[in-house]
Design a protein around this motif. Structure first.
Motif, mmCIF file in Angstrom:
data_model
loop_
_atom_site.group_PDB
_atom_site.id
_atom_site.type_symbol
_atom_site.label_atom_id
_atom_site.label_comp_id
_atom_site.label_asym_id
_atom_site.label_seq_id
_atom_site.Cartn_x
_atom_site.Cartn_y
_atom_site.Cartn_z
ATOM 1 N N UNK A 1 0.840 -1.204 0.000
ATOM 2 C CA UNK A 1 0.000 0.000 0.000
ATOM 3 C C UNK A 1 0.872 1.250 0.000
ATOM 4 N N UNK A 2 1.848 1.315 0.901
ATOM 5 C CA UNK A 2 2.708 2.500 0.970
ATOM 6 C C UNK A 2 3.540 2.649 -0.301
ATOM 7 N N UNK A 3 3.933 1.530 -0.890
ATOM 8 C CA UNK A 3 4.756 1.595 -2.082
ATOM 9 C C UNK A 3 4.054 2.182 -3.293
ATOM 10 N N UNK A 4 2.702 2.202 -3.273
ATOM 11 C CA UNK A 4 1.953 2.703 -4.415
ATOM 12 C C UNK A 4 1.297 4.055 -4.154
ATOM 13 N N UNK A 5 1.590 4.669 -3.010
ATOM 14 C CA UNK A 5 1.031 5.987 -2.711
ATOM 15 C C UNK A 5 1.875 7.067 -3.402
ATOM 16 N N UNK B 1 7.685 3.627 -3.653
ATOM 17 C CA UNK B 1 8.907 2.925 -4.031
ATOM 18 C C UNK B 1 8.720 1.431 -3.776
ATOM 19 N N UNK B 2 9.237 0.608 -4.676
ATOM 20 C CA UNK B 2 9.047 -0.835 -4.579
ATOM 21 C C UNK B 2 9.784 -1.448 -3.398
ATOM 22 N N UNK B 3 10.786 -0.764 -2.848
ATOM 23 C CA UNK B 3 11.555 -1.319 -1.742
ATOM 24 C C UNK B 3 10.743 -1.364 -0.448
ATOM 25 N N UNK C 1 17.276 -5.469 7.416
ATOM 26 C CA UNK C 1 16.449 -4.270 7.514
ATOM 27 C C UNK C 1 17.278 -3.027 7.224
ATOM 28 N N UNK C 2 18.487 -2.978 7.786
ATOM 29 C CA UNK C 2 19.361 -1.828 7.544
ATOM 30 C C UNK C 2 19.699 -1.700 6.066
ATOM 31 N N UNK C 3 19.906 -2.825 5.395
ATOM 32 C CA UNK C 3 20.211 -2.786 3.954
ATOM 33 C C UNK C 3 19.058 -2.162 3.170
ATOM 34 N N UNK C 4 17.829 -2.579 3.471
ATOM 35 C CA UNK C 4 16.679 -2.037 2.745
ATOM 36 C C UNK C 4 16.445 -0.569 3.089
ATOM 37 N N UNK D 1 18.016 5.606 -2.985
ATOM 38 C CA UNK D 1 17.206 5.788 -4.186
ATOM 39 C C UNK D 1 16.429 7.103 -4.137
ATOM 40 N N UNK D 2 15.983 7.495 -2.939
ATOM 41 C CA UNK D 2 15.295 8.785 -2.827
ATOM 42 C C UNK D 2 16.254 9.948 -3.064
#
Length: 224
Positions: free
Chosen positions: A1-5, A13-15, A66-69, A76-77
């Motif tokens: 949901x958050x990735x498509x807002x 973002x897809x991550x 988690x830190x990697x993502x 990316x931002x």
């Protein structure tokens, strides 16, 4: 949901999907470790080092994942010029959100748990493992607060490149202030309390855990 807002610059973002999956796995494992340590301490159940070593090692891997993502998310931002504003807001000028990100998530929820889990001085201490689990929970909720609340507090850019007259109702170019109400705090605490009570009751009444988790007993089971 958050990735498509797409209307929120902090999202879209897809991550987001693998980030939330890794975060949920790490938080779930920390709760499992805390329940296991408390139950074995309360019932005097033998808990072998070999059994405890496996989830402890996995927790370190999940924290690093988690830190990697999170790192990929912010890099990316920063790559997109249009999102430099929200990145500055979260990483440098966001007040409580910046403090929670650097102090709550990165320091308390990532660096300290990894130190407690892997440093030779602390890695064999069950108190350190339990403390690392608690810190991971604090860091995880800090990150969730920054992403969910901080991402929505940052002002919407409804018309990029256009000058918009603000009406004073936080509809443009204004950071939305948010303070959890007493009812919201009590709702969160009650939810955790009910879950903890149900878990303790289930462990007390149902044979969910073996009588012994000693390394010797586990080895004999595998031999049989």
């Amino acid at each position: 949901i958050f990735g498509f807002l797409i209307s929120r610059e902090a999202y879209n973002t897809a991550v987001m999907a693998p980030l939330f999956i890794a975060l949920s796995l790490s938080l779930g494992l920390t709760v499992f470790l805390i329940v296991l340590l408390i139950d074995c301490w309360g019932t005097h159940c033998s808990l072998g080092e070999g059994i405890l070593h496996r989830p402890k090692t996995l927790l370190g891997v999940l924290i690093a994942g988690v830190f990697y993502f999170v790192l990929v998310y912010h890099l990316t931002h920063l790559y997109f010029t249009g999102r430099h504003g929200v990145e500055y807001f979260i990483l440098a000028g966001g007040g409580v959100y910046t403090v929670l990100f650097w102090g709550g998530y990165l320091f308390l929820g990532t660096i300290l748990p990894l130190l407690l889990l892997y440093h030779e001085r602390f890695t064999h201490s069950r108190i350190s493992i339990g403390f690392a689990s608690l810190l991971t929970i604090i860091g995880g909720f800090s990150l969730l607060y920054v992403i969910i609340i901080g991402g929505q507090a940052y002002p919407l850019n409804i018309f990029p490149g256009k000058e918009v007259i603000s009406s004073g109702f936080f509809d443009h170019a204004a950071v939305h202030p948010y303070t959890p109400s007493g009812w919201e705090i009590m709702l969160g605490i009650s939810g955790i309390a009910i879950s903890a009570f149900a878990t303790m009751l289930a462990l007390k009444l149902l044979p969910l855990l073996p009588r012994s988790l000693a390394d010797a007993d586990i080895d004999d089971t595998f031999k049989d």
